[in-house]
Design an enzyme around this catalytic site. Sequence first.
Site, PDB file in Angstrom:
ATOM      1  NE  ARG A  32     -10.380 -15.459 -16.119  1.00 25.31           N
ATOM      2  CZ  ARG A  32     -11.065 -14.452 -16.652  1.00 25.31           C
ATOM      3  NH1 ARG A  32     -10.523 -13.250 -16.701  1.00 25.31           N
ATOM      4  NH2 ARG A  32     -12.267 -14.634 -17.129  1.00 25.31           N
ATOM      5  CB  CYS A  39     -24.377 -21.107 -17.709  1.00 23.75           C
ATOM      6  SG  CYS A  39     -24.540 -19.393 -18.215  1.00 23.75           S
ATOM      7  CB  CYS A  46     -19.759 -19.955 -24.175  1.00 25.26           C
ATOM      8  SG  CYS A  46     -19.210 -20.407 -22.535  1.00 25.26           S
ATOM      9  CG  MET A 211     -10.899 -16.256 -28.045  1.00 24.34           C
ATOM     10  SD  MET A 211      -9.940 -16.214 -26.512  1.00 24.34           S
ATOM     11  CE  MET A 211     -11.187 -16.473 -25.306  1.00 24.34           C
ATOM     12  CB  CYS A 277       0.079 -14.192 -19.710  1.00 30.07           C
ATOM     13  SG  CYS A 277      -1.252 -15.114 -18.924  1.00 30.07           S
ATOM     14  NE  ARG A 279      -5.204 -12.069 -18.040  1.00 30.70           N
ATOM     15  CZ  ARG A 279      -6.414 -11.552 -18.115  1.00 30.70           C
ATOM     16  NH1 ARG A 279      -7.449 -12.319 -18.194  1.00 30.70           N
ATOM     17  NH2 ARG A 279      -6.575 -10.266 -18.139  1.00 30.70           N
ATOM     18  NE  ARG A 281      -8.963 -19.378 -17.304  1.00 31.58           N
ATOM     19  CZ  ARG A 281      -8.549 -18.276 -17.899  1.00 31.58           C
ATOM     20  NH1 ARG A 281      -7.274 -18.129 -18.176  1.00 31.58           N
ATOM     21  NH2 ARG A 281      -9.374 -17.318 -18.212  1.00 31.58           N
ATOM     22  CG  ASP A 534      16.599 -34.460 -52.440  1.00 27.07           C
ATOM     23  OD1 ASP A 534      16.036 -33.402 -52.776  1.00 27.07           O
ATOM     24  OD2 ASP A 534      17.810 -34.664 -52.618  1.00 27.07           O
TER      25      ASP A 534
HETATM   26  N1  LIG Z   1      -6.005 -15.290 -24.180  1.00 28.28           N
HETATM   27  C1  LIG Z   1      -6.659 -15.070 -23.065  1.00 28.28           C
HETATM   28  N2  LIG Z   1      -7.806 -14.421 -23.102  1.00 28.28           N
HETATM   29  C2  LIG Z   1      -8.433 -14.208 -21.940  1.00 28.28           C
HETATM   30  C3  LIG Z   1      -7.943 -14.666 -20.714  1.00 28.28           C
HETATM   31  N3  LIG Z   1      -8.801 -14.311 -19.749  1.00 28.28           N
HETATM   32  C4  LIG Z   1      -9.797 -13.660 -20.354  1.00 28.28           C
HETATM   33  N4  LIG Z   1      -9.575 -13.589 -21.667  1.00 28.28           N
HETATM   34  C5  LIG Z   1     -10.394 -12.929 -22.685  1.00 28.28           C
HETATM   35  O1  LIG Z   1     -11.031 -11.868 -22.042  1.00 28.28           O
HETATM   36  C6  LIG Z   1     -12.418 -11.972 -22.253  1.00 28.28           C
HETATM   37  C7  LIG Z   1     -13.150 -11.313 -21.131  1.00 28.28           C
HETATM   38  O2  LIG Z   1     -12.961 -12.029 -19.956  1.00 28.28           O
HETATM   39  P1  LIG Z   1     -13.255 -11.422 -18.542  1.00 28.28           P
HETATM   40  O3  LIG Z   1     -13.776 -12.516 -17.682  1.00 28.28           O
HETATM   41  O4  LIG Z   1     -14.068 -10.218 -18.653  1.00 28.28           O
HETATM   42  O5  LIG Z   1     -11.838 -11.095 -17.978  1.00 28.28           O
HETATM   43  P2  LIG Z   1     -10.684 -10.036 -18.304  1.00 28.28           P
HETATM   44  O6  LIG Z   1     -10.919  -9.353 -19.574  1.00 28.28           O
HETATM   45  O7  LIG Z   1      -9.432 -10.749 -18.143  1.00 28.28           O
HETATM   46  O8  LIG Z   1     -10.897  -9.059 -17.126  1.00 28.28           O
HETATM   47  P3  LIG Z   1     -10.089  -7.783 -16.663  1.00 28.28           P
HETATM   48  O9  LIG Z   1      -9.641  -8.135 -15.317  1.00 28.28           O
HETATM   49  O10 LIG Z   1     -11.104  -6.724 -16.674  1.00 28.28           O
HETATM   50  O11 LIG Z   1      -8.959  -7.543 -17.598  1.00 28.28           O
HETATM   51  C8  LIG Z   1     -12.669 -13.454 -22.425  1.00 28.28           C
HETATM   52  O12 LIG Z   1     -13.784 -13.700 -23.190  1.00 28.28           O
HETATM   53  C9  LIG Z   1     -11.455 -13.845 -23.202  1.00 28.28           C
HETATM   54  O13 LIG Z   1     -11.674 -13.488 -24.548  1.00 28.28           O
HETATM   55  C10 LIG Z   1      -6.725 -15.342 -20.726  1.00 28.28           C
HETATM   56  O14 LIG Z   1      -6.211 -15.761 -19.707  1.00 28.28           O
HETATM   57  N5  LIG Z   1      -6.131 -15.540 -21.917  1.00 28.28           N
HETATM   58  C1  LIG Z   2     -17.218 -18.038 -20.000  1.00 27.84           C
HETATM   59  S1  LIG Z   2     -17.909 -16.507 -19.475  1.00 27.84           S
HETATM   60  C2  LIG Z   2     -18.161 -16.836 -17.766  1.00 27.84           C
HETATM   61  C3  LIG Z   2     -18.802 -15.696 -17.017  1.00 27.84           C
HETATM   62  C4  LIG Z   2     -20.236 -15.354 -17.360  1.00 27.84           C
HETATM   63  N1  LIG Z   2     -21.084 -16.485 -17.545  1.00 27.84           N
HETATM   64  C5  LIG Z   2     -20.314 -14.411 -18.535  1.00 27.84           C
HETATM   65  O1  LIG Z   2     -20.806 -14.812 -19.587  1.00 27.84           O
HETATM   66  O2  LIG Z   2     -19.885 -13.306 -18.367  1.00 27.84           O
HETATM   67  C6  LIG Z   2     -16.549 -15.351 -19.433  1.00 27.84           C
HETATM   68  C7  LIG Z   2     -16.346 -14.556 -20.692  1.00 27.84           C
HETATM   69  O3  LIG Z   2     -15.917 -15.425 -21.719  1.00 27.84           O
HETATM   70  C8  LIG Z   2     -16.461 -14.965 -22.930  1.00 27.84           C
HETATM   71  N2  LIG Z   2     -16.454 -16.046 -23.912  1.00 27.84           N
HETATM   72  C9  LIG Z   2     -17.110 -17.231 -23.866  1.00 27.84           C
HETATM   73  N3  LIG Z   2     -16.851 -17.970 -24.977  1.00 27.84           N
HETATM   74  C10 LIG Z   2     -16.007 -17.228 -25.734  1.00 27.84           C
HETATM   75  C11 LIG Z   2     -15.390 -17.429 -26.991  1.00 27.84           C
HETATM   76  N4  LIG Z   2     -15.575 -18.534 -27.702  1.00 27.84           N
HETATM   77  N5  LIG Z   2     -14.595 -16.466 -27.479  1.00 27.84           N
HETATM   78  C12 LIG Z   2     -14.384 -15.322 -26.768  1.00 27.84           C
HETATM   79  N6  LIG Z   2     -14.926 -15.083 -25.572  1.00 27.84           N
HETATM   80  C13 LIG Z   2     -15.729 -16.006 -25.056  1.00 27.84           C
HETATM   81  C14 LIG Z   2     -17.865 -14.540 -22.540  1.00 27.84           C
HETATM   82  O4  LIG Z   2     -18.418 -13.649 -23.454  1.00 27.84           O
HETATM   83  C15 LIG Z   2     -17.616 -13.893 -21.201  1.00 27.84           C
HETATM   84  O5  LIG Z   2     -17.363 -12.522 -21.386  1.00 27.84           O
HETATM   85  S1  SF4 Z   3      -3.692 -17.593 -20.453  1.00 26.39           S
HETATM   86 FE1  SF4 Z   3      -1.969 -16.193 -20.819  1.00 26.39          FE
HETATM   87  S2  SF4 Z   3      -0.496 -17.412 -21.987  1.00 26.39           S
HETATM   88 FE2  SF4 Z   3      -2.457 -18.486 -22.109  1.00 26.39          FE
HETATM   89  S3  SF4 Z   3      -3.447 -17.701 -23.959  1.00 26.39           S
HETATM   90 FE3  SF4 Z   3      -4.166 -16.394 -22.284  1.00 26.39          FE
HETATM   91  S4  SF4 Z   3      -2.717 -14.695 -22.286  1.00 26.39           S
HETATM   92 FE4  SF4 Z   3      -1.741 -16.310 -23.482  1.00 26.39          FE
HETATM   93  S1  SF4 Z   4     -20.601 -17.030 -21.957  1.00 27.27           S
HETATM   94 FE1  SF4 Z   4     -20.880 -19.148 -21.354  1.00 27.27          FE
HETATM   95  S2  SF4 Z   4     -20.879 -19.115 -19.171  1.00 27.27           S
HETATM   96 FE2  SF4 Z   4     -21.201 -17.011 -19.833  1.00 27.27          FE
HETATM   97  S3  SF4 Z   4     -23.376 -16.745 -20.024  1.00 27.27           S
HETATM   98 FE3  SF4 Z   4     -22.785 -17.440 -21.972  1.00 27.27          FE
HETATM   99  S4  SF4 Z   4     -22.998 -19.684 -21.858  1.00 27.27           S
HETATM  100 FE4  SF4 Z   4     -23.003 -18.915 -19.802  1.00 27.27          FE
END
Ligand SMILES: Nc1nc2c(ncn2[C@@H]2O[C@H](COP(=O)(O)OP(=O)(O)OP(=O)(O)O)[C@@H](O)[C@H]2O)c(=O)[nH]1
Ligand SMILES: C[S@@+](CC[C@H](N)C(=O)[O-])C[C@H]1O[C@@H](n2cnc3c(N)ncnc32)[C@H](O)[C@@H]1O
Ligand code: SF4
Ligand code: SF4
Length: 566
Positions: A32, A39, A46, A211, A277, A279, A281, A534
């Site tokens: 990623r 933003c 967020c 989260m 996992c 991933r 970033r 203790d």
């Molecule tokens: N724990 C964890 N949650 C993640 C991670 N990447 C994404 N997420 C969760 O997935 C949500 C959606 O993120 P997206 O950017 O759509 O990515 P994604 O779900 O990984 O995307 P896909 O490739 O479609 O699986 C985020 O808001 C997080 O809640 C990760 O590396 N770890």
């Molecule tokens: C940080 S955003 C970045 C990409 C883009 N700005 C968007 O909102 O899709 C990526 C994903 O993280 C999720 N996200 C942000 N804060 C979060 C949180 N506290 N818990 C779970 N998901 C979260 C958002 O809903 C979005 O789907």
């Molecule tokens: S990045 Fe991978 S190891 Fe870290 S919280 Fe997300 S799923 Fe778990």
């Molecule tokens: S989730 Fe975070 S990065 Fe994505 S649109 Fe909302 S404020 Fe912007």
Amino acid sequence: MEFQAKIAQIDAEKGVAPALVDRFEREHDYLRISLTERCNLRCFYCMPEEGVELSPSGHILTNDEVVRLARLFVKSGVAKIRLTGGEPTIRKGISDIIRELNQLRPHGLRSIALTSNGIVLHRQLEQFVQHGLTHLNISLDTLDPLKFELMTRRRGHAAVLRTLDMALKSSSPLSVKLNAVIIKGLNDAEVLDFVALTKDNDLSVRFIEFMPFAGNKWDKSKMVPSSELLSRIIRRYPDLVRAPDELNDTARSWKIPGHKGSFGFISSMSDHFCASCNRLRITADGQIKVCLFDAKEVSLRDQMRNGASDDDLLETIGRAVFNKQEKHAGMEDIDVLTNRPMILIGGSIAMHPRRHVRTSLRRPVASQLRYFGTCAKLTHLDDKGRPSMVDVHSKEPSRREATAIGRIYIPPLAYDLITTTRQDDNGTNPPNYLKARSKGDALTVAQLAAIMGCKKTPDLIPLCHPLPLSHISVALLPQPPEQARNNDGDISRPHRQPHRHSVLCTATVSCEGKTGVEMEALMAVSVGLLTVWDMLKAVAGKEMEIGEIIVTKKSGGKSGDFSRNL
Ligand SMILES: Nc1nc2c(ncn2[C@@H]2O[C@H](COP(=O)(O)OP(=O)(O)OP(=O)(O)O)[C@@H](O)[C@H]2O)c(=O)[nH]1
Ligand SMILES: C[S@@+](CC[C@H](N)C(=O)[O-])C[C@H]1O[C@@H](n2cnc3c(N)ncnc32)[C@H](O)[C@@H]1O
Ligand code: SF4
Ligand code: SF4
């Protein structure tokens, strides 16, 4: 073309380079990349209301740097790259980046994905798809425009719907997902409306558990566990069935028979998916972050700008991946304060002003190296990070001495019991073993325990050398609040509680040996204090507190003498 497909197939079959495999045999083939910290929305979950301090623009990776890293990762086995942010669609040149990523297909890149809030994406979507975009996740938490404004602190609901509509009608094949972060009492009642969107649209809706990240005021009571949402949906659609998940998918998916699309749950909090996992970033300012919930980062940008070769970069990446934790901490233990807000992770605005977050996150180069074990290594780990005892055979024995102290806070009643003769029992009903004992018995037991514990140090601390101890002296001194304040002088220490009764334990250990004896001194103090606990637990268990265990003096050996003033 056929030739290119063949190369892609060979690359795909060869798996990932060792640098992308961690200690738990997880292969990381999904990268990623955050393209920006900026933003055009301000989603409350967020980023904090006051915003995040942005990195100076010169700190953000250039397009060339993004593509260089992407190429390196793909050549090392990454098959999927997701562009994220901040809001990636507001980064200038994103379209060129997608086109350049598309050139990496012959090297094994299969998916080019984007996560976007959809506000301005409708202007560029068609071009992105033409340039090679294959997967799009659009974030939309509510179908109600007013609630949208509440959650994102901005307007733009209609624009997101327009993007969604355009994506679903895209002429080229495009996988479309909709992300909704569910917050109790805010949008959880809309879950069935979201599910209804899957009836006529080839759309995957994902309900995401809220989260915790720095500054987002996370609270367990605001999080709706996925299991609860599923029960609600089952009540409405009792015949729903499990849908296939992609390998390493974050979501567990379901489908309602007859619906074109599906829905799923991203249960990062209640049922994490860390075991599978895959991933990694890269933050917009070029740090590699191996886990969403791990604050540790190391700058690939600085290395690139200092002329590092791809091999150098891969070595750094390899060390970071190797040290990846097995899973994130439990729900209550996630340390959000040292991590970035989500917007800066990609996928943050800080509780503290950004400057402060920076100092803890952007380590100076020396400490980054230390973190990855290249320079000042942990002495009990070998080059591969495995436990190893230090070989001291060539060291000359010398006289070594160490003193450690620690304190147990106890309630006044317990203090009376260890400082007063029990014959004049005042009716507070102490346990039998303390009754009728003279002053100090409990502390004598603790003193003997401390001496015995000290002698057992190498039996309990795996890589400690057994040492021929020449002397162990242990003192346990009960201190009333006033005395603690007057003669202890260590009030300025952060955890000091001068208003409480306590017992101060001091242990001094000496030996004629090849290694120091501070572990033995610390062990003596720890065991002494545990024994006080203790002895007193029947009357004071819940109110006692052990702390402030430190080494105050050390002498002998090559590193010289050390003393810490109290
Ligand atoms: N724990 C964890 N949650 C993640 C991670 N990447 C994404 N997420 C969760 O997935 C949500 C959606 O993120 P997206 O950017 O759509 O990515 P994604 O779900 O990984 O995307 P896909 O490739 O479609 O699986 C985020 O808001 C997080 O809640 C990760 O590396 N770890
Ligand atoms: C940080 S955003 C970045 C990409 C883009 N700005 C968007 O909102 O899709 C990526 C994903 O993280 C999720 N996200 C942000 N804060 C979060 C949180 N506290 N818990 C779970 N998901 C979260 C958002 O809903 C979005 O789907
Ligand atoms: S990045 Fe991978 S190891 Fe870290 S919280 Fe997300 S799923 Fe778990
Ligand atoms: S989730 Fe975070 S990065 Fe994505 S649109 Fe909302 S404020 Fe912007």
